[in-house]
Design an enzyme around this catalytic site. Structure first.
Site, PDB file in Angstrom:
ATOM      1  N   HIS A 126       0.806  -1.219   0.000  1.00 12.86           N
ATOM      2  CA  HIS A 126       0.000   0.000   0.000  1.00 12.86           C
ATOM      3  C   HIS A 126       0.845   1.279   0.000  1.00 12.86           C
ATOM      4  O   HIS A 126       1.906   1.344   0.620  1.00 12.86           O
ATOM      5  CB  HIS A 126      -0.915   0.017   1.232  1.00 12.86           C
ATOM      6  CG  HIS A 126      -0.122   0.032   2.515  1.00 12.86           C
ATOM      7  ND1 HIS A 126       0.293   1.201   3.103  1.00 12.86           N
ATOM      8  CD2 HIS A 126       0.365  -0.977   3.259  1.00 12.86           C
ATOM      9  CE1 HIS A 126       0.988   0.898   4.184  1.00 12.86           C
ATOM     10  NE2 HIS A 126       1.058  -0.415   4.301  1.00 12.86           N
ATOM     11  N   HIS A 135      11.952  -0.779 -12.739  1.00 13.28           N
ATOM     12  CA  HIS A 135      11.792  -2.233 -12.895  1.00 13.28           C
ATOM     13  C   HIS A 135      11.862  -2.885 -11.512  1.00 13.28           C
ATOM     14  O   HIS A 135      12.893  -2.781 -10.837  1.00 13.28           O
ATOM     15  CB  HIS A 135      12.895  -2.777 -13.809  1.00 13.28           C
ATOM     16  CG  HIS A 135      12.812  -4.258 -14.050  1.00 13.28           C
ATOM     17  ND1 HIS A 135      13.681  -4.902 -14.898  1.00 13.28           N
ATOM     18  CD2 HIS A 135      11.981  -5.220 -13.585  1.00 13.28           C
ATOM     19  CE1 HIS A 135      13.386  -6.204 -14.924  1.00 13.28           C
ATOM     20  NE2 HIS A 135      12.366  -6.416 -14.132  1.00 13.28           N
TER      21      HIS A 135
END
Ligand code: UDP
Length: 206
Positions: A126, A135
């Site tokens: 979250h 990446h």
């Protein structure tokens, strides 16, 4: 739909696109090693090749810097490729051209930029913020409220504790455990993660 790049990473993206029912018309590459992938034609292109800007595309190249170069050079209609067996909360913002592989979890209030790769089995908890061209490698886990700056590469199996800020164009080596903030251009390895070098080139400032 065009897929730009004809490497191993491209196979994973073509597989996702076909799996969600998107027809891939062709794959393009500056130096193709094969003339087809899964029966789809691979066409050789150069940096001067001009494409129709109305064409949908995904850049399927693992290098964050090369993805950025191609995205800035070619104004395609960039599209996301999200594996149907990933778990991405509806309360997540994902930028154009970002790809999400199988078994990824992305929890609420995450913001992911353009042309990112969230690779197989990664966890983005979250309130994380991932800037463009990031990446996150297979099985890496970002705990809540982590920020990852533009172009940074988080290696396979990395763990990042909550609230950490990773700068731009940093590299976190496979398996590292990041417990302190990471400056721009730093390479971090090990457990606990330590900086082994820092690239201070101007490229990191953009
Ligand atoms: N490539 C390209 N244009 C460029 C730079 C690279 O088409 O300006 C292609 C290159 O020819 C290769 C692919 O991008 O086919 C990169 O593949 P690589 O195996 O290096 O890495 P991956 O993308 O699979 O992580």
């Amino acid at each position: 739909m065009i897929v730009y790049g004809a490497s191993g990473h491209a196979k994973v993206i073509v597989d996702i696109l076909l799996g969600i029912g998107i027809k891939v018309d062709k794959i393009v590459d500056a130096d193709p090693a094969a003339d087809e992938i899964f029966g789809i034609r691979v066409e050789k292109v150069s940096s001067e090749t001009v494409f129709n800007a109305d064409t949908q595309a995904v850049i399927a190249i693992g290098s964050n810097r090369i993805r950025k170069e191609i995205a800035l050079r070619h104004p395609f209609l960039y599209t996301e490729a999200i594996h149907p067996r990933s778990c991405v909360s509806p309360y997540v913002i994902i930028g154009e051209g970002t790809v999400v592989m199988a078994n990824v979890s992305v929890n609420p209030d995450v913001v992911i930029g353009k042309h990112c790769i969230i690779n197989t089995g990664a966890v983005v908890e979250h309130d994380c913020i991932l800037e463009d061209y990031v990446h996150i490698s297979p099985n890496a886990a970002l705990a809540g409220n982590v920020t990852v700056g533009e172009g940074s590469h988080v290696g396979a199996g990395v763990s990042v504790i909550p609230g950490i800020r990773i700068g731009k164009w940093a590299t976190i080596g496979a398996g590292a455990v990041v417990i302190r903030d990471v400056p721009d251009g730093a390479t971090v390895v090990g457990n606990p993660g330590r900086i082994i070098k820092t690239d201070t080139s101007d490229e990191n400032a953009d």
